[in-house]
Design an enzyme around this catalytic site. Structure first.
Site, PDB file in Angstrom:
ATOM      1  N   SER A 121       0.834  -1.198   0.000  1.00  0.00           N
ATOM      2  CA  SER A 121       0.000   0.000   0.000  1.00  0.00           C
ATOM      3  C   SER A 121       0.872   1.252   0.000  1.00  0.00           C
ATOM      4  O   SER A 121       2.093   1.177   0.179  1.00  0.00           O
ATOM      5  CB  SER A 121      -0.890   0.014   1.252  1.00  0.00           C
ATOM      6  N   LYS A 122       0.238   2.388  -0.199  1.00  0.00           N
ATOM      7  CA  LYS A 122       0.969   3.649  -0.164  1.00  0.00           C
ATOM      8  C   LYS A 122       1.645   3.837   1.188  1.00  0.00           C
ATOM      9  O   LYS A 122       2.807   4.234   1.266  1.00  0.00           O
ATOM     10  CB  LYS A 122       0.015   4.809  -0.443  1.00  0.00           C
ATOM     11  N   ARG A 123       0.915   3.519   2.247  1.00  0.00           N
ATOM     12  CA  ARG A 123       1.471   3.712   3.595  1.00  0.00           C
ATOM     13  C   ARG A 123       2.671   2.802   3.837  1.00  0.00           C
ATOM     14  O   ARG A 123       3.707   3.241   4.340  1.00  0.00           O
ATOM     15  CB  ARG A 123       0.388   3.451   4.642  1.00  0.00           C
ATOM     16  N   ALA A 128       4.606   1.418   1.624  1.00  0.00           N
ATOM     17  CA  ALA A 128       5.705   1.819   0.745  1.00  0.00           C
ATOM     18  C   ALA A 128       6.453   3.010   1.323  1.00  0.00           C
ATOM     19  O   ALA A 128       7.686   3.029   1.360  1.00  0.00           O
ATOM     20  CB  ALA A 128       5.165   2.145  -0.648  1.00  0.00           C
ATOM     21  N   GLU A 129       5.720   4.009   1.798  1.00  0.00           N
ATOM     22  CA  GLU A 129       6.358   5.188   2.383  1.00  0.00           C
ATOM     23  C   GLU A 129       7.173   4.805   3.611  1.00  0.00           C
ATOM     24  O   GLU A 129       8.278   5.310   3.822  1.00  0.00           O
ATOM     25  CB  GLU A 129       5.289   6.219   2.757  1.00  0.00           C
TER      26      GLU A 129
END
Length: 431
Positions: free
Chosen positions: A193-195, A197-198
């Site tokens: 997910s974006k979270r 990955a960040e």
């Protein structure tokens, strides 16, 4: 997509026979197909308010057969009433009319035959209240009109496929072949997910990959190998090689984990495949971005030749090999402690004196001069090699020392050796 070399055959910015290619320009097409579905009884007008839909969802009830006849739609009203409300500009949507007790069958290229009961499917919205289509109707209509033969997408779209199959059947159309690929997982497991990955420092978009110095060939190669393999031990492929070898039979059924270190490995492999001309072209933007204006083409070619097999990212040129473009502003403290001894300053000074008039100034004469100096002091050559590398590069690692000295040139080497000898005269491994 263009940066990755994945240029489209046709689309909004290229020629093609199936335009227009923007959904916003195809509204009349979608409405025509929606009207056809309504006329055949496979779709209907729904005037339900957002509050009514919200109440329905609170009761965990799907908007389908059980509730269709209880809601505010063309199933519960006369056609005259419906037409009056439409003419009065009341808001409405168009919904798919899912048939009762029907088994929806389709074949997935990767998963094989799949059967789904219509009882589990909502009456999906096809046309929104603003007159624009949802993805479900738009993709079916567009794929049919644009003669798409294969729809390949992620596993998360598999639950929507029965709706699309129903739409194709309701319109009397033949569905394309479909394949649903396993998802990509984060390095620690779970969906990428974006979270996540960040949190794990994984670039989220193409702009980040370009900025970080990844090569497009490496990104394509890495992504292809996340869900596919050639059936051999080979891993590194140019895009044209991937195209020639790809078959659905080699696509895996299990999710793959995103490994940023593996991507960096792919990047290094593709950099090593570049010829010197390509390497020069790829490195120039990094030099210009860091205001390094080298006009001597032959000097850049010598650098490329020396570090070609050592680059992992093109940005390494600036972060690890900046000594090719400027004198060291500091020296590796660990290297000083380990390699710089009490007599290092004197030995470096003596070596600089001996190579000042060296002719020819090349790797062979530089090495023999250093080894002769070491022999005269009855010490190992390493006692001079490591301090000399520190002096000219500021670090203890890098390409062949004598080739490095040759590339840097006589004046630069002498200047740096004497600067380091003066600056580090009081330093030794005991400090």
């Amino acid at each position: 997509m263009n940066w990755c070399g994945l240029t489209v055959d046709e689309g909004p910015d290229s020629l093609g026979d199936f335009g227009p290619y923007r959904q916003s320009e195809r509204q009349s097409i979608y409405l025509k197909y929606a009207e056809s579905l309504i006329s055949s009884g496979n779709a209907y007008y729904a005037f339900d308010t957002p509050e009514a839909i919200s109440d329905l969802r609170k009761n965990n009830t799907a908007y389908g057969l059980e509730t269709r006849h209880q809601m505010d739609n063309s199933y519960t009203q006369s056609s005259e009433s419906v037409n009056r409300r439409i003419e009065a500009n009341e808001e409405y949507v168009v919904r798919l009319c899912v048939p009762e007790n029907k088994t929806i069958q389709f074949n997935d290229i990767l998963k094989g035959p799949i059967e789904v009961s219509s009882q589990t499917i909502d009456d999906q919205v096809l046309i929104k209240s603003d007159g624009m289509p949802t993805y479900h109707l738009a993709n079916v209509v567009d794929d049919h009109l644009m003669k798409i033969t294969h729809v390949i997408r992620g596993d998360e779209w598999l639950p929507s496929t029965p709706k699309h199959v129903l739409l194709y059947q309701s319109l009397g159309l033949m569905p394309p072949e479909m394949a649903h690929l396993p998802l990509i997982l984060s390095p620690t497991g779970g969906k990428l997910s974006k979270r996540s990955a960040e949190r794990q420092g994984i670039p989220l978009n193409v702009r980040d990959y370009r900025k970080d110095g990844f090569e497009p060939e490496a990104v394509v190669n890495f992504l292809a190998m996340l869900g596919w393999n050639p059936g051999t031990e080979d891993e590194v492929f140019a895009p044209r090689e991937l195209i020639s070898q790809f078959t659905f039979g080699r696509v895996g059924s299990a999710p793959a984990q995103f490994d940023l270190n593996k991507l960096k490995w792919f990047n290094a492999q593709h950099i090593r495949r570049f010829d010197l001309d390509t390497l020069l072209i790829r490195m120039r933007p990094y030099l210009e971005k860091n205001e390094i204006m080298i006009t001597d083409e032959s000097y850049l070619r010598k650098i490329c030749h020396l570090i070609h097999d050592r680059l992992e990212m093109m940005g390494d040129l600036i972060t690890q090999y900046q000594y090719f473009f400027e004198d060291p502003v500091g020296y590796d403290s660990v290297g000083i402690k380990k390699r710089w001894k009490a007599d290092s300053a004197r030995l470096v000074q003596q070596y600089s004196d001996q190579i000042e008039g060296l002719d020819p100034f090349n790797a062979s004469t530089l090495e023999s001069t250093l080894r002769d100096l070491a022999h005269s002091h009855e010490i190992g050559a390493g006692r001079i090699i490591h301090p000399v590398r520190l002096a000219v590069s500021g670090t203890t690692a890098g390409p062949s020392l004598f080739e490095l000295l040759e590339v840097l040139g006589q004046k630069t080497c002498i200047r740096r050796l004497r600067n380091a000898s003066d600056r580090l005269a009081t330093q030794d491994g005991s400090n």
